[in-house]
Write an enzyme that holds these catalytic residues in place. Structure first.
Site, short mmCIF file in Angstrom:
data_model
loop_
_atom_site.label_atom_id
_atom_site.label_comp_id
_atom_site.label_asym_id
_atom_site.label_seq_id
_atom_site.Cartn_x
_atom_site.Cartn_y
_atom_site.Cartn_z
N GLU A 166 6.22 7.68 24.23
CA GLU A 166 5.00 8.41 24.60
C GLU A 166 3.94 7.42 25.07
OE1 GLU A 166 3.77 10.99 21.39
OE2 GLU A 166 5.08 12.55 22.14
N GLU A 187 11.65 15.63 22.23
CA GLU A 187 11.23 15.93 20.86
C GLU A 187 10.81 17.39 20.80
OE1 GLU A 187 8.32 13.29 19.21
OE2 GLU A 187 9.32 11.52 20.02
C1 GLA Z 1 5.32 12.22 18.75
C2 GLA Z 1 6.06 10.92 18.51
C3 GLA Z 1 7.01 11.01 17.35
C4 GLA Z 1 6.36 11.68 16.16
C5 GLA Z 1 5.88 13.06 16.59
C6 GLA Z 1 5.19 13.83 15.47
O1 GLA Z 1 6.03 13.04 19.51
O2 GLA Z 1 6.75 10.51 19.65
O3 GLA Z 1 7.41 9.72 17.00
O4 GLA Z 1 5.29 10.91 15.73
O5 GLA Z 1 4.93 12.93 17.59
O6 GLA Z 1 5.97 13.92 14.35
#
Ligand code: GLA
Length: 588
Positions: free
Chosen positions: A156, A233
């Site tokens: 991210e 995700e």
């Molecule tokens: C983001 C991050 C993950 C995690 C999620 C929340 O998507 O990429 O590593 O922290 O948020 O659980």
């Protein structure tokens, strides 16, 4: 080998849809890896995804650990033996509610360190780590006959920065070391996220979200019209902060969003399939204006609960998956029994202030340095100084406290100073500590807990302990004795029997208990206030009466037939001195 043909993924030339679930080997005791992976496969998934936390694998600069719970290769091999594909995210920043987002705390030894950009000293440290990590993964790549079919670059990144050279450097660092499987980035789906975090058009962009897949994939398609759509995700549950309610997400809602996504032809990775536990001091924290540490449990309210049992969500998801794929008929072992072992009396204790010599070597310093500068990564740190008197009614200020300080004057507890007291604990009113120093002077001791480094966002550079100084009124105090207290080995503590009226804080309490058979169980600490629990020397994590988490998961492999030892490092003291090992979790 995983390739792309327009909107379609191909595996060895045949169409494949990635149906993946995340589980983090470092949040599960190794004896249970196979069990969790088998359950993933039996649910209808064809792939497992894991992050790789740099701070676990390089705990001190140049010292590497790939054993036990850090045996990444073994985890990947077990997945491969079960016929699962593997996606690895060795990012090296992972977020994941993990301490400092997986970055090693020792990066903060140097004040000038810059994170997550093409700052050469930072890149050099990544190179040294990748030199050790990536050669272990190369033989496990699909292209070499292993199960790893894809790897992620950064994590991210668009939510953090826009340094494309840094992303390119990471990509190159992987490619140069023989990583020749499909590479991808993953981001939120706003314009700034997709502009900052991707390496389009060369590298596949994937996105992360929990709902509204049409909106999310619509935005992704604006940037990447001609590639498969992937939710890297799918947040089908969520994590918890201390002092806030436990998160749950309805299974029906999850099933509906999944169905929509799959109907659109998307590939998906469930974040999480099984969350596990933030054992030890490895929980992270959030801070976008307010510091909020994450609890010990990483249950996440997903398909398996923290102790690995199937939840309603498992069946709801399986029924959707079975519309789109053939779910193999795998007979799962019956659920592991959870045992109520009953009460454990903590009959012995060792007061912290009497035990310093067996825990730490004192350091003398003009200023109260943060722990990283003293070579400490996690745990507690104690700062002591002498103040001449008399001084009356002087307000104590810690500039800055990271994260929670207990203050003592001549060994007598004065109160607590917390980072954002009013947000996290509106009930704490003693944040202003006013001291009266007598004519003959006094000894001031400040014990600070690192409650977890921030794992997400612009506040990530988060050194612990005292970052600047301590003041009485406007006057800085100098000349300190510092004890680093990583509390990773309590073996040298000398315990004595607790006498009924005796009380000192903070204290290590110790008790033993006998069992005939090791089963999973949950440690309930009614009446205990805040601290850390150890079973047979293994740090189970933190407890705190403010919840939401009320029990700590104790997996059976941490117990042994015969005598077991429970140690609680209790910060505030308790009248109770009894803990219970019960057969169910209470997460709030
Ligand atoms: C983001 C991050 C993950 C995690 C999620 C929340 O998507 O990429 O590593 O922290 O948020 O659980």
């Amino acid at each position: 080998m995983l390739t792309m043909d327009g909107r379609q993924f191909l595996f060895n030339g045949k169409p494949i849809r990635i149906l993946s679930g995340a589980l983090h080997y470092y949040r599960i005791v190794p004896a249970y890896w196979q069990d969790r992976l088998l359950k993933l496969k039996a649910c209808g998934f064809n792939t497992v995804e894991t992050y790789v936390p740099w701070n676990l694998h390089e705990p001190e600069e140049g010292q590497f650990n790939f054993e036990g719970i850090a045996d990444l290769e073994r985890f990947i091999k077990i997945a491969g033996e079960l016929g699962l594909h593997v996606i690895v995210r060795p990012s090296p920043y992972i977020c994941a509610e993990w301490e400092f987002g997986g970055l090693p705390a020792w990066l903060l030894k140097e004040d000038s360190m810059r994170l997550r950009c093409s700052y050469q000293p930072f890149l050099n440290k990544i190179d040294a780590y990748y030199d050790v990590l990536l050669p272990k993964l190369v033989p496990l790549l699909n292209t070499n006959g292993g199960p790893i079919m894809a790897m992620q670059i950064e994590n991210e990144y668009g939510s953090y920065g826009n340094d494309k050279n840094y992303l390119k450097y990471l990509k190159q660092a992987m490619v140069e070391r023989g990583i020749d499987v499909l590479l991808f980035t993953s981001d939120g789906y706003t314009d700034s996220n997709l502009q900052g975090g991707t390496l389009l058009p060369e590298v596949l962009a994937t996105i992360n979200f929990g709902s509204r897949p049409d909106e999310a994939f619509g935005k992704l398609t604006e940037y990447q019209p001609d590639k498969p759509i992937v939710c890297m995700e799918f947040w089908n549950g969520w994590f918890d902060h201390w002092g806030k309610p436990h998160h749950v997400r309805d299974s029906k809602d999850v099933a509906e969003v999944l169905d929509n996504m799959l109907a659109m032809g998307a590939s998906v990775n469930f974040y999480m399939f099984h969350g596990g536990t933030n054992f030890g001091f490895y929980n992270g924290a959030n801070d976008l204006g307010k510091y909020e540490p994450t609890v010990t449990s990483y249950d996440y309210d997903v398909l398996l609960n923290e102790s690995g049992d199937l939840t309603d969500k498992y069946w709801a998801v399986q029924s959707v998956l079975s519309k789109y794929t053939e779910v193999e008929d795998i007979v799962l072992p019956s659920p592991r029994p959870k045992k109520h072992y009953g009460e454990v009396s903590l009959t012995e204790h060792a007061c912290l202030f009497d035990s310093l010599a067996s825990l730490s070597t004192p350091i003398h310093s003009v200023c109260p340095e943060p722990m990283e500068r003293l070579g400490q990564n996690y745990g507690f740190i104690l700062y002591t100084t002498s103040i001449p008197g008399p001084i009356s009614q002087a307000k104590l200020a810690i500039q800055q406290v990271r994260d929670r300080a207990l203050v003592f004057l001549d060994g007598v507890y004065q109160g607590v100073i917390e980072r954002n007291t009013h947000d996290i604990r509106p009930d704490v009113t003693d944040n202003d500590i006013v001291l009266d120093i007598p004519q003959e002077g006094a000894t001031l001791s400040i014990l600070i807990e690192n409650q977890g480094r921030i794992n997400y966002g612009y506040g990530m550079k988060d050194p612990k302990g005292i970052t600047e100084g301590v003041r009485l009124g406007t006057q800085f105090l100098y000349h300190w004795t510092i004890h680093t207290l990583p509390l990773d080995d309590l073996g040298a503590l000398k315990y004595t029997d607790v006498q009924s009226q005796e009380r000192c804080t903070p204290t290590f309490y110790r008790g033993t208990f006998q069992i005939d058979e090791a089963s999973d169980t949950f440690l309930k600490l009614s009446g205990w206030k805040k601290g850390v629990a150890y079973i047979n020397g293994f740090n189970l994590g933190r407890y705190w009466e403010i919840g939401p988490q009320q029990t700590l998961y104790v997996p059976a492999p941490l117990l042994r037939e015969g005598e077991n030892e429970l140690v609680l490092f209790e910060l505030h003291g308790t009248e109770n001195r009894v803990a219970t090992l019960q057969d169910h979790a209470e997460l709030g």
